[in-house]
Write an enzyme that holds these catalytic residues in place. Structure first.
Site, PDB file in Angstrom:
ATOM      1  N   GLU A 252       3.557   8.416   6.059  1.00 25.76           N
ATOM      2  CA  GLU A 252       2.597   7.392   6.495  1.00 25.76           C
ATOM      3  C   GLU A 252       1.145   7.834   6.281  1.00 25.76           C
ATOM      4  O   GLU A 252       0.282   7.025   5.931  1.00 25.76           O
ATOM      5  CB  GLU A 252       2.834   7.076   7.989  1.00 25.76           C
ATOM      6  CG  GLU A 252       1.953   6.000   8.564  1.00 25.76           C
ATOM      7  CD  GLU A 252       2.102   4.660   7.864  1.00 25.76           C
ATOM      8  OE1 GLU A 252       3.139   4.027   8.040  1.00 25.76           O
ATOM      9  OE2 GLU A 252       1.185   4.248   7.126  1.00 25.76           O
TER      10      GLU A 252
ATOM     11  N   GLY B 133      -4.930   7.052   5.539  1.00 23.29           N
ATOM     12  CA  GLY B 133      -5.125   7.877   6.746  1.00 23.29           C
ATOM     13  C   GLY B 133      -4.368   7.315   7.934  1.00 23.29           C
ATOM     14  O   GLY B 133      -3.142   7.247   7.937  1.00 23.29           O
TER      15      GLY B 133
ATOM     16  N   LYS C 262      -2.876   7.093  -4.496  1.00 23.40           N
ATOM     17  CA  LYS C 262      -2.497   6.248  -3.351  1.00 23.40           C
ATOM     18  C   LYS C 262      -1.906   4.918  -3.819  1.00 23.40           C
ATOM     19  O   LYS C 262      -0.906   4.454  -3.256  1.00 23.40           O
ATOM     20  CB  LYS C 262      -3.714   6.029  -2.448  1.00 23.40           C
ATOM     21  CG  LYS C 262      -4.148   7.323  -1.729  1.00 23.40           C
ATOM     22  CD  LYS C 262      -5.491   7.147  -1.062  1.00 23.40           C
ATOM     23  CE  LYS C 262      -5.920   8.380  -0.285  1.00 23.40           C
ATOM     24  NZ  LYS C 262      -7.343   8.331   0.119  1.00 23.40           N
TER      25      LYS C 262
END
Ligand code: HSE
Length: 404
Positions: free
Chosen positions: A124, A129, A200
């Site tokens: 996660e 973040g 990401k």
């Protein structure tokens, strides 16, 4: 009692210990069992630290301890995190990580290893973040076919672009100030060239498609060419410039994944995401649009996401939580066939050429930039635009335009 070990006692690792300690009662209640940090793995010693006696330097002490159930891998980088994570999973210990580089490089293999050993590999904290985004994609929006994910996934570049917009300042000056204040790294390459956002979006895109998106194949452009002049025109146009990371399912069974600066109008949901904040905008075929917003970096927000994974592992001891990310590579679309409008700045000497190539576009002028003008093209493919742009003799910048 569930025994936890933290690999890497840096910013995020020490945050993990702090979150488990500070929110002890709540975290234990939600885990259904008491969590205890038994070891901290680091090369360094931490004299005076309240947890100094938990520090070990030899990973085997932890990996050979049958009492340890969960590892928080907050080391960063591919090695030795990759080897340590594989060994932990092969011995049935779950791994919760904030390490986007490792997840982007070896996600499917580590997920498979977890499954084979009845434990979990959860990540996660690797994207956004503290913002919950992996969990929504993986097991909240399970009734949805996710059609697109668009995010501001890098806080450093969003901070720089916001400052440029608010202060009319140039990129180099804002970067320098951001470095002085600690908002940008000494070597800011990974952030400003878009590499961090690329890893990401490769992760989010893999979860969106259920197949593997290789980050090396994601078209990536950073923010280094964005200037104060670009923002002067953006302001005139009521728009903003953001570094967007996006992934879209195309009609032909291909997926478009890219990172690039985009000019977006005030209606765009990501327009109001400023400073170090991140946001991810998800389009599902039943729900429609949903957005996830918050702090995409920093000690406690990132640690909070790691600990949320620890709680999930504690709730699923001996069981693997389903995660759809196969090793098979997704069919990535080349960007040249994708259509969109483009913002262009040119010298006044190109005015006739602009009309010949792009037709009767609306000319935009900005104060103090007398020898040039800007315009927004009709929607056209990247290839068509590149061919026309090559015929201009004084193109000063071009920025992709994204409409909602
Ligand atoms: N350098 C990253 C950012 C840190 O600025 O968002 C979080 O991954």
């Amino acid at each position: 009692m569930i025994q936890v070990a933290v690999f890497g006692y840096g910013t995020v690792g020490s945050g993990v210990v702090e979150v488990i300690e500070k929110n002890k009662e709540m975290v234990n209640k939600k885990s259904g069992e008491e969590l205890n940090v038994k070891y901290i793995l680091d090369l360094r010693d931490f004299p005076g630290d309240p947890y100094e006696n938990k520090v070990v330097h030899d990973v085997d002490v932890i990996l050979n301890d049958p009492d340890v159930n969960i590892i928080c891998e907050t080391m960063g980088g591919v090695e030795p995190a990759y080897t340590f994570s594989k060994r932990a999973l092969m011995s049935g210990k779950s791994v919760c990580t904030s390490n986007k580089e490792l997840v982007a490089n070896h996600g499917p293999e580590l997920i498979r290893l977890a499954k084979e050993n009845n434990c979990n590999y959860l990540f996660e904290a690797s994207v956004g973040g503290g913002i919950p985004i992996i969990r929504p994609l993986n097991y909240s929006l399970t009734a949805e076919k996710i059609e697109a994910v668009t995010g501001i996934l890098n806080g450093t570049t969003n901070y720089i672009l916001t400052k440029m917009e608010q202060e009319g300042a140039d990129f180099a000056d804002v970067l320098k100030e951001a470095q002085e204040k600690g908002y940008a790294e000494k070597d800011p390459t990974a952030d400003i060239e878009g590499y961090d956002a690329c890893r990401k979006i490769a992760i989010l895109s893999s979860l969106m498609t259920g197949k593997n998106v290789k980050y090396e194949d994601v078209y990536t452009e950073g923010i280094t060419k964005i200037s104060a002049a670009d923002f002067a025109y953006a302001k005139k146009l009521g728009r903003s410039i953001k570094l967007l990371a996006m992934s879209k399912e195309l009609a032909n069974d291909e997926t478009l994944a890219m990172v690039s600066p985009f000019m977006i109008d005030a209606e765009h949901p990501l327009h109001m995401v400023n400073g170090v904040f991140n946001a991810v905008f998800v389009r599902g075929n039943m729900l429609g649009d949903s957005m996830y917003y918050g702090r995409g970096a920093g000690k406690l927000p990132t640690a909070s996401a790691v600990v949320s994974d620890v709680v999930d592992c504690a709730r699923h001891m001996g069981k693997t939580i389903m995660c759809f990310w196969d090793a098979e590579d997704v069919k990535l679309a080349g960007i040249e066939t994708v259509s969109r409008p483009f913002f262009v700045r040119v010298g006044e000497t190109d005015a006739a050429k602009v009309q010949e190539l792009f037709g009767n576009v609306e000319k935009v002028k900005a104060d103090g930039l007398e020898d040039e003008f800007a315009f927004i093209t009709e929607t056209m493919t990247e290839k068509e635009f590149a061919e026309k742009a090559a015929k201009l003799s004084d193109m000063r910048s071009r920025i992709r335009v994204e409409n909602v």
